[in-house]
Design an enzyme around this catalytic site. Structure first.
Site, short mmCIF file in Angstrom:
data_model
loop_
_atom_site.label_atom_id
_atom_site.label_comp_id
_atom_site.label_asym_id
_atom_site.label_seq_id
_atom_site.Cartn_x
_atom_site.Cartn_y
_atom_site.Cartn_z
N ASN A 112 80.73 -116.72 60.71
CA ASN A 112 79.57 -116.87 61.75
C ASN A 112 78.79 -118.05 61.43
O ASN A 112 78.25 -118.03 60.40
CB ASN A 112 79.05 -115.51 62.04
CG ASN A 112 78.16 -115.51 62.96
OD1 ASN A 112 78.23 -115.33 64.24
ND2 ASN A 112 76.42 -115.82 62.69
N ASP A 163 99.97 -146.65 100.54
CA ASP A 163 98.63 -146.16 100.78
C ASP A 163 98.76 -144.99 101.72
O ASP A 163 97.66 -144.55 102.25
CB ASP A 163 97.54 -147.13 101.19
CG ASP A 163 97.85 -147.53 102.74
OD1 ASP A 163 98.99 -147.29 103.19
OD2 ASP A 163 97.25 -148.09 103.29
N ARG A 178 88.57 -153.40 101.95
CA ARG A 178 87.69 -152.55 102.35
C ARG A 178 87.24 -151.43 101.56
O ARG A 178 86.26 -150.56 101.83
CB ARG A 178 88.43 -151.91 103.80
CG ARG A 178 88.22 -152.55 105.06
CD ARG A 178 88.86 -151.95 106.08
NE ARG A 178 90.36 -152.15 106.26
CZ ARG A 178 91.00 -151.37 107.07
NH1 ARG A 178 90.51 -150.78 108.15
NH2 ARG A 178 92.18 -151.52 107.22
N GLU A 206 100.26 -154.30 117.82
CA GLU A 206 99.15 -154.25 116.90
C GLU A 206 97.92 -154.16 117.32
O GLU A 206 97.71 -154.70 118.61
CB GLU A 206 99.10 -155.42 115.67
CG GLU A 206 100.29 -155.49 114.91
CD GLU A 206 100.50 -154.07 113.91
OE1 GLU A 206 99.67 -153.49 113.70
OE2 GLU A 206 101.68 -153.73 113.70
N TYR A 227 75.53 -128.04 66.84
CA TYR A 227 76.40 -129.12 67.06
C TYR A 227 77.17 -129.13 65.81
O TYR A 227 77.03 -129.11 64.66
CB TYR A 227 75.32 -130.55 67.13
CG TYR A 227 76.37 -131.64 66.62
CD1 TYR A 227 77.44 -132.18 67.94
CD2 TYR A 227 76.71 -132.50 65.59
CE1 TYR A 227 78.17 -132.89 67.99
CE2 TYR A 227 77.58 -133.51 65.56
CZ TYR A 227 78.35 -133.71 66.45
OH TYR A 227 79.50 -134.64 66.36
N ALA A 234 68.42 -118.91 55.74
CA ALA A 234 67.90 -119.57 57.01
C ALA A 234 67.12 -121.14 56.42
O ALA A 234 66.38 -121.12 55.37
CB ALA A 234 66.68 -118.84 57.58
N GLN A 274 105.50 -160.75 96.59
CA GLN A 274 105.24 -161.42 97.78
C GLN A 274 104.96 -162.72 97.48
O GLN A 274 103.80 -163.11 96.91
CB GLN A 274 104.27 -160.60 98.85
CG GLN A 274 104.38 -161.12 100.17
CD GLN A 274 103.88 -160.25 101.18
OE1 GLN A 274 103.60 -159.05 100.94
NE2 GLN A 274 103.76 -160.68 102.27
N ASN A 318 77.30 -135.54 60.60
CA ASN A 318 78.76 -135.98 60.17
C ASN A 318 78.86 -137.71 59.92
O ASN A 318 79.78 -138.13 59.57
CB ASN A 318 79.81 -135.54 61.32
CG ASN A 318 79.40 -136.02 62.57
OD1 ASN A 318 78.28 -136.19 62.79
ND2 ASN A 318 80.52 -136.28 63.41
N TYR A 319 77.46 -138.09 60.38
CA TYR A 319 77.54 -139.53 60.39
C TYR A 319 76.43 -140.17 59.47
O TYR A 319 75.18 -139.68 59.67
CB TYR A 319 77.54 -140.21 61.69
CG TYR A 319 77.56 -141.41 62.15
CD1 TYR A 319 78.47 -142.36 61.56
CD2 TYR A 319 76.53 -142.15 62.81
CE1 TYR A 319 78.51 -143.54 61.74
CE2 TYR A 319 76.49 -143.64 63.09
CZ TYR A 319 77.62 -144.36 62.53
OH TYR A 319 77.79 -145.65 62.61
#
Length: 508
Positions: free
Chosen positions: A388, A109, A18, A166, A377, A434, A78, A397-398
């Site tokens: 700062n 459960d 279910r 039941e 980033y 800058a 079982q 980085n890649y």
């Protein structure tokens, strides 16, 4: 101390169709851990001599969780004979032949079932001397549950228990009974060894019902007691996602209230979610829309939220974290994060540091008192103390093949819109201008900048944007000789073709 006269059987062999999920039902999470882990934790606290889990469907995934939670537990598979009766029969066979105590049967459960309720069941069973004792609950809608049938005053909890029927096998009058079987039983092991082999498959579902043991005991003249629970949610099973969400809301309300009573301010419990393994010190404040997940720890005086999700994070004393999504990150004491910050794994922000608005970090160590205030980033980086990072910084980085690190020293001042092309190192006390793209190391105390002369192409607007607002403003400025226009558009009543008025009269 270990109760040498108690064994626990956990029924975890159901398929859970279910749920309509590729994930096994018992491995769906509730308050941050699998459903079955709640049951296993409760069983562990009871400290029984033996704990047996019966598995079948998705058994390998379940067993890995069971072994982690109960390394000394027994696991039984079982077979093809269906039903709870068969599951318990196999589990009893796995117990040592010399065990002569009581067997507690619980379902995998029912995560809300607590130690206090089960300890009370064991105590009552042993006090009464009954052959079996089981839990029941009263429900307004008992659909799907087995009903407790009593010889007198059926359904009101006053009569002697005769049997359990039941839902699929019940008559209309039996379906009207509101007292349901909670699926939690305590039997003497001797009775189980005697009666379980006698169970048949003659019922609507073609299964061996454990509930039929009750009727066999009564026919043999043995006493069976029923202990109703005060709150039905304690024994509520989870069979579908609707029931999972109901259980989650109830458990979360309990967790939130527990922390409130321990000194944590939760402004809006309805929108605050806390996982079971998360911990807090007193005087923490959680604002609305906050989710504290996994093993997150939050120190005294920290303020988290609103609209914040922390997963497996560590937040220091007095830190402020707002509108932030963070995973596997450390936020130092007195630090500030957000709003709208995204901290990916292995972000470490030092004491009194700052990760500001629209900043993303990953595998970044940011030193004490250092700041990444906005629009940046920072990935695969180590930043020293007191530094700062200007607005719009990108740690590149890649290179498409490998990821490399950037190291920024202490007390560095990085200008706006810088790009660091890793691997690169910026020495202590360095500055950058800058718009600088830093491709090579910067010595300590140096100023890094990209020297490129600025070119002004005069008349470009008139040539390429004739008649535009920019062209009109430029012409007005040229005619007045006042230089750059102060305002973006002329105020009402001023013709843009007229001489530009004094800035002092217009304002800015």
């Amino acid at each position: 101390m270990t109760d040498s006269t108690l064994a626990i059987i956990i029924l975890a062999a159901g398929q859970g169709t279910r749920m309509k999920s590729e994930t096994p039902k018992l491995l769906h999470t509730l308050a941050g851990i699998p459903i079955v882990s709640h049951v296993l934790a409760t069983a562990r606290e009871l400290d029984a001599a033996y704990t047996v889990a019966v598995v079948r469907h998705e058994r390998d995934q379940l067993v890995s969780v069971i072994v982690d939670e109960l390394p000394d537990g027994l696991v039984v598979d079982q077979d093809d004979v269906p039903g709870t009766g068969r599951a318990v029969e196999l589990a009893v066979l796995a117990l040592p032949a010399g065990f002569a105590g009581d067997v507690l049967v619980i379902n995998g459960d029912t995560p809300m079932l607590d130690v206090q309720t089960l300890s009370g069941l064991v105590a009552e069973h042993r006090r009464s001397g009954a052959s079996a004792t089981l839990l029941s609950a009263f429900l307004e809608d008992a659909s799907g549950y087995g009903r407790i049938l009593r010889s007198a005053s059926e359904g009101d909890g006053a009569g002697r228990v005769d049997r359990i029927v039941e839902h699929r096998d019940a008559s209309p009058s039996e379906l009207a009974i509101s007292e349901i079987n909670a699926g939690v039983y305590l039997f003497g092991v001797a009775e189980l060894r005697d009666l379980l082999p006698k169970l048949t498959l003659h019922n609507a579902q073609g299964e061996k019902y454990l509930t039929d043991v009750v009727e066999l005991l009564r026919k043999a003249g043995s006493e069976v007691n029923v202990l109703p629970v005060a709150d039905s949610w304690l024994v509520a099973g989870i069979n579908d996602r609707a029931q999972l969400s109901e259980a989650a809301a109830k458990m979360n309300a309990i967790i939130v209230r527990t922390w409130q009573l321990a000194g944590v301010t939760v402004q809006d419990p309805a929108t605050t979610w806390i996982d079971l393994k998360s911990t807090f010190e007193p005087d923490v404040t959680l604002l609305p829309g906050t989710q504290i997940r996994g093993a997150t720890t939050i120190a005294r005086g920290a303020i988290v939220g609103p609209d914040t999700t922390l997963v497996d994070c560590e937040v220091g004393e007095g830190a402020i974290v707002k509108r932030t999504d963070a995973t596997l990150s450390v936020i130092g004491a007195g630090a500030s994060v957000g709003p709208f910050a995204y901290l990916r794994p292995n972000t470490i922000l030092g004491d009194n540091g700052k990760i500001g608005t629209f900043v993303e970090t990953k595998n970044a160590q940011i030193g004490e008192g250092s700041k990444v205030p906005h629009l940046s980033y920072v990935g695969d980086a180590h930043i020293g103390v007191g530094t700062n990072i200007g607005a719009g910084a990108i740690f590149a980085n890649y290179n498409g093949v490998v990821k490399s690190e950037t190291e920024v020293g202490a007390h560095v001042r990085i200008g706006s819109h810088n790009v660091f092309v890793a691997p690169v190192r910026i020495g202590d006390g360095a500055y950058s201008g800058a718009g600088t793209v830093i491709r090579k190391n910067v010595p300590a105390g140096s100023l890094a900048m990209n020297v490129a002369p600025q070119r002004n192409l005069e008349g470009w607007v008139a040539e390429h944007r004739a008649g535009s607002a920019a062209d009109v403003a430029a012409q007005a400025a040229e005619q007045s000789g006042s230089g750059p226009a102060i305002i973006a558009s002329p105020p009402a009543g001023i013709n843009p073709t007229d001489s530009a008025p004094d800035a002092e009269k217009i304002g800015d």
